[in-house]
Write a protein that holds these residues in place. Sequence first.
Motif, PDB file in Angstrom:
ATOM      1  N   THR A  71       0.844  -1.192   0.000  1.00 56.17           N
ATOM      2  CA  THR A  71       0.000   0.000   0.000  1.00 56.17           C
ATOM      3  C   THR A  71       0.880   1.243   0.000  1.00 56.17           C
ATOM      4  O   THR A  71       1.981   1.243   0.555  1.00 56.17           O
ATOM      5  CB  THR A  71      -0.952   0.047   1.214  1.00 56.17           C
ATOM      6  OG1 THR A  71      -0.175   0.019   2.413  1.00 56.17           O
ATOM      7  CG2 THR A  71      -1.904  -1.140   1.203  1.00 56.17           C
ATOM      8  N   GLY A  72       0.374   2.290  -0.613  1.00 59.64           N
ATOM      9  CA  GLY A  72       1.111   3.542  -0.671  1.00 59.64           C
ATOM     10  C   GLY A  72       0.182   4.733  -0.579  1.00 59.64           C
ATOM     11  O   GLY A  72      -0.937   4.703  -1.107  1.00 59.64           O
ATOM     12  N   GLU A  81      -3.726  10.258  -2.692  1.00 58.23           N
ATOM     13  CA  GLU A  81      -4.116   9.086  -3.472  1.00 58.23           C
ATOM     14  C   GLU A  81      -3.617   7.847  -2.725  1.00 58.23           C
ATOM     15  O   GLU A  81      -2.419   7.680  -2.513  1.00 58.23           O
ATOM     16  CB  GLU A  81      -3.480   9.110  -4.866  1.00 58.23           C
ATOM     17  CG  GLU A  81      -3.962  10.225  -5.779  1.00 58.23           C
ATOM     18  CD  GLU A  81      -5.283   9.892  -6.461  1.00 58.23           C
ATOM     19  OE1 GLU A  81      -5.804   8.770  -6.250  1.00 58.23           O
ATOM     20  OE2 GLU A  81      -5.787  10.745  -7.198  1.00 58.23           O
ATOM     21  N   ASN A  82      -4.549   6.991  -2.303  1.00 63.32           N
ATOM     22  CA  ASN A  82      -4.188   5.755  -1.620  1.00 63.32           C
ATOM     23  C   ASN A  82      -4.291   4.596  -2.603  1.00 63.32           C
ATOM     24  O   ASN A  82      -5.355   4.354  -3.179  1.00 63.32           O
ATOM     25  CB  ASN A  82      -5.111   5.513  -0.423  1.00 63.32           C
ATOM     26  CG  ASN A  82      -4.938   6.587   0.645  1.00 63.32           C
ATOM     27  OD1 ASN A  82      -3.826   6.875   1.065  1.00 63.32           O
ATOM     28  ND2 ASN A  82      -6.041   7.192   1.063  1.00 63.32           N
ATOM     29  N   VAL A  83      -3.194   3.905  -2.790  1.00 66.47           N
ATOM     30  CA  VAL A  83      -3.133   2.824  -3.770  1.00 66.47           C
ATOM     31  C   VAL A  83      -2.749   1.537  -3.053  1.00 66.47           C
ATOM     32  O   VAL A  83      -1.874   1.540  -2.176  1.00 66.47           O
ATOM     33  CB  VAL A  83      -2.115   3.142  -4.882  1.00 66.47           C
ATOM     34  CG1 VAL A  83      -2.034   2.009  -5.886  1.00 66.47           C
ATOM     35  CG2 VAL A  83      -2.474   4.441  -5.583  1.00 66.47           C
ATOM     36  N   ALA A  84      -3.417   0.435  -3.414  1.00 65.16           N
ATOM     37  CA  ALA A  84      -3.130  -0.855  -2.783  1.00 65.16           C
ATOM     38  C   ALA A  84      -3.087  -1.952  -3.836  1.00 65.16           C
ATOM     39  O   ALA A  84      -3.932  -2.007  -4.728  1.00 65.16           O
ATOM     40  CB  ALA A  84      -4.192  -1.176  -1.733  1.00 65.16           C
ATOM     41  N   LYS A  96      -6.324  -1.418  -6.099  1.00 62.73           N
ATOM     42  CA  LYS A  96      -7.341  -0.454  -5.663  1.00 62.73           C
ATOM     43  C   LYS A  96      -6.767   0.957  -5.605  1.00 62.73           C
ATOM     44  O   LYS A  96      -5.615   1.162  -5.224  1.00 62.73           O
ATOM     45  CB  LYS A  96      -7.877  -0.829  -4.274  1.00 62.73           C
ATOM     46  CG  LYS A  96      -8.625  -2.142  -4.226  1.00 62.73           C
ATOM     47  CD  LYS A  96      -9.203  -2.401  -2.842  1.00 62.73           C
ATOM     48  CE  LYS A  96      -9.973  -3.711  -2.813  1.00 62.73           C
ATOM     49  NZ  LYS A  96     -10.605  -3.942  -1.492  1.00 62.73           N
ATOM     50  N   ARG A  97      -7.606   1.899  -5.979  1.00 62.72           N
ATOM     51  CA  ARG A  97      -7.300   3.323  -5.829  1.00 62.72           C
ATOM     52  C   ARG A  97      -8.365   3.933  -4.933  1.00 62.72           C
ATOM     53  O   ARG A  97      -9.552   3.885  -5.254  1.00 62.72           O
ATOM     54  CB  ARG A  97      -7.285   4.015  -7.192  1.00 62.72           C
ATOM     55  CG  ARG A  97      -7.090   5.522  -7.113  1.00 62.72           C
ATOM     56  CD  ARG A  97      -7.302   6.166  -8.463  1.00 62.72           C
ATOM     57  NE  ARG A  97      -7.196   7.616  -8.387  1.00 62.72           N
ATOM     58  CZ  ARG A  97      -7.551   8.435  -9.385  1.00 62.72           C
ATOM     59  NH1 ARG A  97      -8.004   7.939 -10.539  1.00 62.72           N
ATOM     60  NH2 ARG A  97      -7.434   9.748  -9.226  1.00 62.72           N
ATOM     61  N   ASN A  98      -7.936   4.460  -3.797  1.00 59.35           N
ATOM     62  CA  ASN A  98      -8.865   5.027  -2.813  1.00 59.35           C
ATOM     63  C   ASN A  98      -9.999   4.058  -2.492  1.00 59.35           C
ATOM     64  O   ASN A  98     -11.186   4.406  -2.524  1.00 59.35           O
ATOM     65  CB  ASN A  98      -9.404   6.371  -3.310  1.00 59.35           C
ATOM     66  CG  ASN A  98      -8.305   7.393  -3.500  1.00 59.35           C
ATOM     67  OD1 ASN A  98      -7.322   7.404  -2.757  1.00 59.35           O
ATOM     68  ND2 ASN A  98      -8.431   8.236  -4.513  1.00 59.35           N
ATOM     69  N   LYS A  99      -9.603   2.793  -2.253  1.00 54.95           N
ATOM     70  CA  LYS A  99     -10.484   1.691  -1.829  1.00 54.95           C
ATOM     71  C   LYS A  99     -11.426   1.181  -2.920  1.00 54.95           C
ATOM     72  O   LYS A  99     -12.276   0.319  -2.653  1.00 54.95           O
ATOM     73  CB  LYS A  99     -11.296   2.088  -0.584  1.00 54.95           C
ATOM     74  CG  LYS A  99     -10.423   2.414   0.628  1.00 54.95           C
ATOM     75  CD  LYS A  99     -11.258   2.706   1.847  1.00 54.95           C
ATOM     76  CE  LYS A  99     -10.354   2.995   3.063  1.00 54.95           C
ATOM     77  NZ  LYS A  99     -11.127   3.296   4.284  1.00 54.95           N
ATOM     78  N   LEU A 111      -1.246   7.265 -14.050  1.00 59.69           N
ATOM     79  CA  LEU A 111      -1.734   8.102 -12.946  1.00 59.69           C
ATOM     80  C   LEU A 111      -0.586   8.553 -12.056  1.00 59.69           C
ATOM     81  O   LEU A 111      -0.523   9.713 -11.633  1.00 59.69           O
ATOM     82  CB  LEU A 111      -2.764   7.331 -12.111  1.00 59.69           C
ATOM     83  CG  LEU A 111      -3.292   8.075 -10.872  1.00 59.69           C
ATOM     84  CD1 LEU A 111      -4.254   9.181 -11.284  1.00 59.69           C
ATOM     85  CD2 LEU A 111      -3.971   7.120  -9.900  1.00 59.69           C
ATOM     86  N   LEU A 112       0.342   7.628 -11.777  1.00 59.74           N
ATOM     87  CA  LEU A 112       1.485   7.900 -10.901  1.00 59.74           C
ATOM     88  C   LEU A 112       2.758   7.533 -11.667  1.00 59.74           C
ATOM     89  O   LEU A 112       3.358   6.482 -11.430  1.00 59.74           O
ATOM     90  CB  LEU A 112       1.370   7.071  -9.613  1.00 59.74           C
ATOM     91  CG  LEU A 112       0.057   7.236  -8.827  1.00 59.74           C
ATOM     92  CD1 LEU A 112      -0.077   6.145  -7.779  1.00 59.74           C
ATOM     93  CD2 LEU A 112      -0.032   8.620  -8.195  1.00 59.74           C
TER      94      LEU A 112
END
Length: 368
Positions: A71-72, A81-84, A96-99, A111-112
Amino acid sequence: MYLKQLSVINFKNYTEAELTFSEGVNAFLGNNGAGKTNLLDAIHYLSLCKSYFNPIDSQQIKQGTDFFIITGAFNKNGQQENVACSVKRNQKKQFKRNKKDYQRLADHIGLLPLVMISPYDISIIIEGSEERRKFIDNVISQTDNSYLDELIAYNKLLINRNALLKLIADTGRYDPNLLEVMDEQLIASGNRIFEKRKAFMEAFTPIFNKHYQFLSNNAEQVELIYESQLLNEDFAPLLKKTMEKDRVLERTTAGIHKDDLQFVIHGMPMKKFGSQGQQKSFLIALKLAQYSFLDQQKGYKPLLLLDDIFDKLDDERVTKLMQMVSNNDFGQVFITDTSDVRAKNIFNNIGVDVRTFKVKQDEIYAQN
């Protein structure tokens, strides 16, 4: 854009680790085999949905466990931006992006944006043309979502055409109408990819030249040349011309899947006549040009990952490289080094703060 926090569970040699980073330069320091490069690879997963080194996701799971999770937390234009990414054995990879789950991993690419420089990059010079096409495709895909879709479509059409050529050879039955329909689709897709690659190389080559001349202090003359059959002849007549050859070989011998890059130093092939230092400088310039191109296209700075880049570069080139990546042209940087003091000294000498992490097997200690 920068990565604020990284968390890994059961990823490669790590049972569990959580790190908080500086917006500037971050250095992972430790002996060979300690797991420094694995941390860079975890960051690469969050950006490009895959390992930089190994395409098989299940092989990244820590031995004796059944899954890994990365996760980052990124800051992008002031927004978090939360990425998993998670992989379980014998199950589909989840991203996942933002859950929220992605329906297609391709939708995340770009995106990143990220650029990685690694000793493994030598394959771009010494291996076959596929490695160099991958380099072109990786850069364009991070700036153009439709390009990746087009590439997938072309490769499917190519597989189908090759299967038909084999069927014709096996059965002796040749249906020119069916092949014509297939060729029309392949030509249309191939032309779209060719035009994008051609435009990319026209923009990219001057950027590369600028970076190489700075790194080498204008001491060497290098060239980066895009090679494609479609530069000299339209795809449609080319495909007709090679039809008999294709039927004999049972595969398609003309098209953008034959594109290549030629690397030249002082008029000679870099692969044969470039020293290790020159080859490494060439690769670094190639990757820094990738960085600059992505920055121009995206309007914000990608992450830059430098894995064990100090070997085979003389002190002058190392200092020049660090000056380049530490000025305003570059954003957040992650580096690995086996020496506890070398990275610190280099950045101290050019007046740049660096956050250091000591890596010992599966344990990481933030030093400042």
